[in-house]
Design a protein around this motif. Sequence first.
Motif, short mmCIF file in Angstrom:
data_model
loop_
_atom_site.label_atom_id
_atom_site.label_comp_id
_atom_site.label_asym_id
_atom_site.label_seq_id
_atom_site.Cartn_x
_atom_site.Cartn_y
_atom_site.Cartn_z
N ASP A 69 0.82 -1.22 0.00
CA ASP A 69 0.00 0.00 0.00
C ASP A 69 0.85 1.27 0.00
OD1 ASP A 69 -2.48 -1.23 -0.07
OD2 ASP A 69 -2.63 -1.39 2.11
N VAL A 70 1.97 1.24 0.73
CA VAL A 70 2.85 2.41 0.79
C VAL A 70 3.34 2.78 -0.61
CG1 VAL A 70 5.08 3.24 1.61
CG2 VAL A 70 3.54 2.06 3.18
N ILE A 71 3.56 1.78 -1.43
CA ILE A 71 3.99 2.03 -2.81
C ILE A 71 2.80 2.41 -3.69
CG2 ILE A 71 5.08 0.98 -4.84
CD1 ILE A 71 6.50 -0.94 -2.87
N TRP A 72 1.69 1.74 -3.51
CA TRP A 72 0.52 1.88 -4.38
C TRP A 72 -0.26 3.17 -4.13
CZ3 TRP A 72 -1.53 0.71 -8.73
CH2 TRP A 72 -2.92 0.66 -8.93
N ASP A 73 -0.42 3.58 -2.88
CA ASP A 73 -1.27 4.73 -2.56
C ASP A 73 -0.84 6.02 -3.26
OD1 ASP A 73 -2.45 2.85 -0.86
OD2 ASP A 73 -2.92 4.36 0.64
N PRO A 74 0.45 6.40 -3.21
CA PRO A 74 0.83 7.65 -3.90
C PRO A 74 0.67 7.56 -5.42
CG PRO A 74 2.77 6.51 -3.04
CD PRO A 74 1.57 5.84 -2.46
N ILE A 75 0.82 6.37 -5.99
CA ILE A 75 0.60 6.21 -7.42
C ILE A 75 -0.86 6.51 -7.75
CG2 ILE A 75 0.57 4.54 -9.33
CD1 ILE A 75 2.94 3.13 -7.96
N VAL A 76 -1.76 5.96 -6.94
CA VAL A 76 -3.19 6.21 -7.13
C VAL A 76 -3.50 7.69 -6.92
CG1 VAL A 76 -5.50 5.76 -6.21
CG2 VAL A 76 -3.91 3.88 -6.54
N GLY A 77 -2.93 8.29 -5.87
CA GLY A 77 -3.19 9.70 -5.58
C GLY A 77 -2.78 10.61 -6.72
N ALA A 78 -1.58 10.40 -7.27
CA ALA A 78 -1.11 11.22 -8.39
C ALA A 78 -1.96 10.99 -9.63
CB ALA A 78 0.35 10.90 -8.67
N PHE A 79 -2.29 9.73 -9.88
CA PHE A 79 -3.12 9.40 -11.05
C PHE A 79 -4.49 10.07 -10.96
CE2 PHE A 79 -6.31 6.65 -13.06
CZ PHE A 79 -5.84 6.64 -14.37
N VAL A 80 -5.09 10.02 -9.79
CA VAL A 80 -6.42 10.61 -9.60
C VAL A 80 -6.38 12.11 -9.79
CG1 VAL A 80 -8.18 11.11 -7.85
CG2 VAL A 80 -7.34 8.77 -8.13
N ASP A 81 -5.35 12.77 -9.25
CA ASP A 81 -5.25 14.23 -9.39
C ASP A 81 -5.02 14.64 -10.84
OD1 ASP A 81 -5.77 15.34 -6.89
OD2 ASP A 81 -3.75 14.97 -6.16
N LYS A 82 -4.25 13.86 -11.59
CA LYS A 82 -3.92 14.22 -12.97
C LYS A 82 -5.06 13.89 -13.94
CE LYS A 82 0.14 13.40 -14.65
NZ LYS A 82 1.42 12.76 -15.04
N SER A 83 -5.87 12.90 -13.60
CA SER A 83 -6.89 12.41 -14.53
C SER A 83 -8.21 13.12 -14.32
CB SER A 83 -7.08 10.90 -14.33
OG SER A 83 -5.86 10.21 -14.50
N SER A 84 -8.97 13.19 -15.39
CA SER A 84 -10.32 13.78 -15.32
C SER A 84 -11.28 12.91 -16.12
CB SER A 84 -10.31 15.21 -15.87
OG SER A 84 -9.51 16.06 -15.08
N PRO A 85 -11.67 11.74 -15.57
CA PRO A 85 -12.59 10.85 -16.28
C PRO A 85 -13.93 11.54 -16.55
CG PRO A 85 -11.59 9.74 -14.40
CD PRO A 85 -11.25 11.18 -14.27
N LYS A 86 -14.58 11.14 -17.61
CA LYS A 86 -15.86 11.75 -17.99
C LYS A 86 -16.92 11.55 -16.91
CE LYS A 86 -15.24 11.46 -23.00
NZ LYS A 86 -15.78 10.91 -24.28
N MET A 87 -16.81 10.45 -16.16
CA MET A 87 -17.81 10.16 -15.13
C MET A 87 -17.59 10.96 -13.85
SD MET A 87 -17.94 6.01 -15.59
CE MET A 87 -19.03 5.76 -14.18
N GLY A 88 -16.51 11.76 -13.80
CA GLY A 88 -16.21 12.55 -12.62
C GLY A 88 -14.78 12.34 -12.18
N LYS A 89 -14.13 13.42 -11.78
CA LYS A 89 -12.72 13.35 -11.41
C LYS A 89 -12.47 12.37 -10.26
CE LYS A 89 -8.74 16.31 -10.33
NZ LYS A 89 -8.00 15.97 -11.57
N TYR A 90 -13.34 12.39 -9.27
CA TYR A 90 -13.18 11.52 -8.10
C TYR A 90 -14.29 10.47 -8.00
CZ TYR A 90 -10.12 15.39 -6.79
OH TYR A 90 -9.14 16.35 -6.78
N ARG A 91 -15.51 10.86 -8.27
CA ARG A 91 -16.63 9.95 -8.01
C ARG A 91 -16.68 8.79 -9.00
NH1 ARG A 91 -22.05 11.56 -10.15
NH2 ARG A 91 -21.69 12.66 -12.10
N SER A 92 -16.04 8.91 -10.16
CA SER A 92 -16.07 7.83 -11.15
C SER A 92 -15.50 6.53 -10.60
CB SER A 92 -15.30 8.24 -12.41
OG SER A 92 -13.93 8.46 -12.12
N TYR A 93 -14.54 6.65 -9.66
CA TYR A 93 -13.89 5.46 -9.14
C TYR A 93 -14.80 4.64 -8.22
CZ TYR A 93 -9.84 7.78 -11.09
OH TYR A 93 -8.97 8.39 -11.96
N LEU A 94 -15.89 5.27 -7.77
CA LEU A 94 -16.86 4.52 -6.98
C LEU A 94 -17.43 3.37 -7.81
CD1 LEU A 94 -18.78 7.56 -5.44
CD2 LEU A 94 -17.18 6.06 -4.23
N ILE A 95 -17.57 3.61 -9.11
CA ILE A 95 -18.07 2.57 -10.01
C ILE A 95 -16.93 1.73 -10.57
CG2 ILE A 95 -19.46 2.11 -12.07
CD1 ILE A 95 -21.01 3.49 -9.84
#
Length: 470
Positions: A69-95
Motif C-alpha cells: 500500500d505504501v507504494i501503491w497509494d501515492p501512485i493512485v493519488g497522483a493518477f487521480v489528481d492528474k486524470s479527469s474521467p468523464k464520469m467525474g474526477k473523483y466519483r467515477s472510481y466509486l463505479i
Amino acid sequence: MNAKTQLVRESKGFYKLSQFQRIGFGSGDLAQNLIYQTVSMYLLIFYTNVFGISAAAAGVMFLVVRIVDVIWDPIVGAFVDKSSPKMGKYRSYLILGGIPLTGFAVLCFWNGFTGSLAYAYITYVGLSMLYTLINVPYGALNASLTRDTDEITKLTSTRMFMANLGGLAVGYGVPIVVQYFSPDGKINSAASGQAWFITMTIYAIIGLFLLIFCYTQTKERVVMDEKETENVKVSDLWTEFKHNGPLRVLAFFFITAFAMMAIGNSAGSYYMIYNVQAPEMLPYFMALGSIPAFIFMPLVPAIKRAIGKKQMFYVFLTIAVIGMAMLYIISIVPSLRSQIWLVFVAQFVKSTGIIVATGYMWALVPEVISYGEHATGKRISGIVNALTGIFYKAGMALGGVVPGLVLAYVGFDNDNAISQSAFAEQGILWLVAIIPALLLIVAMFIISRYELDDEVIDKINHEIESRHEY
C-alpha cells in the motif's frame, strides 16, 4: 443572509448541501465499511481458525500488504489528481473500482484453497489495492463538495453516522449471518468456511449498490482544472508532506488511531469467545462498537462549537481510555467478568470516545488540503488523501501484525474453538485494552500539535477564493 449574498457566497466555493446529499455522500463510507470493517474485525480469525493459517503467518501477511500500500497509494493519488474521467474526477472510481472490489472481497473469504498462503496473499493484496482505488478518490471527493467549514463538519458527522451504520451491520450482523449458515453454528471453525463465503457475498453486493447510489448523489464543485493538475507527480506527495505541517500532524494521528482501532477490532471476537466465554454475545459486543455513533455523531457540530475541536479530541480520547481501563479491570476480576452487562458498559464507554475522536478526524483532511493549496496554489486532493491513506494503512499494518505476533507469542491454539491457556487469554486482553490505551495517549499528544482552528481555516479558504476570477 439574503438570497443574493448566499448566491455570491456559494458561487465562490462555500456551497450548502442538503441532508439528502450528505446521506448520499455518506453512503459511500457505509459501503466501504461493509468490506473494511469485515476485514478489520474478522479476517484474522477467519485466517487462523477457518482458512488454516498460523497467527504469525497472518500477521506477517498483513504487514506485507501494508508495505504494498505504501507504494501503491501515492501512485493512485497522483493518477487521480492528474486524470479527469468523464464520469467525474473523483466519483467515477466509486463505479470503476467498486465492481472488482466486490469480487475480491468475496474471494478473500472463500475457503476453496484452504491453508494456501499464496491464495491468501493474492486475494488480500488485490482487495487492498482496489480498496485504495476507491478510498483515495472518495476522500478527495469530500473536499470537492464545498469549502464551507460548518458544512464540512455536518458532512463529516453524517458520513461517520453512515460509516458506523456499516460498522453496526458488520459487528452485529456478520456473526449472526455466519452462524446461521454454518453447519455447526460457529464462526471460528473449519466447518464455517462456506458460511463466511455466503456472508461476504451478501455484504459485498449490498456495498456495490451503495457505491452506485453515492455516485448518483455527489457533485464535484471545488476542483482544480486539468491545466493546473497536469504536472502532478508522485513526488509531490513527499513535497507536500515536507511543507505542510498540519498534514504531518494529521498523518501521525492517523497512524496511532488506526493502529488502535485495528488492534481492538481484530481482538474483539477472540476476547468474547475465549476470555468472556460468551460467543453467543459477540454480536452485541461488536454492535456496541458502533451504536454510540447514532447518539453522539449528530451532536458533534454542537459539541465542537461549544468547546472547540481540540478540546473535543481531548475529552473523547480520554473517555476511550477510561473505557479500556474499565474493560481491563472487569476482565481480570472473575466476579466482575461474569457480569456480562459490565463488559457491555465498558465497551460502550470505550466506543463512545473512539467513535467521536476518530470520526471527526476526517473533517480535518479538507482543512490540510486547503492549507496546502493556500501555500502552493495546488489543490492536490488525491495526493493528500493518498498520503493520509499511507499513514492510516501504516496504522492498520501495526493493527494487523501486532495481534498476530502477540497471539503467536502467548501460544494461541488456533485448533481450539472453545478455550485457551491463561497466558493466551492475557495476550488477548493486552490487545483489547492495554495496547490500544497506550496508543490513544500518544494520539492525544499528537493532536495537541494541530494548529488550524476554525478562524484560521476560514481565513485561508476565503483568501484562496479571492485569488480566482468569477
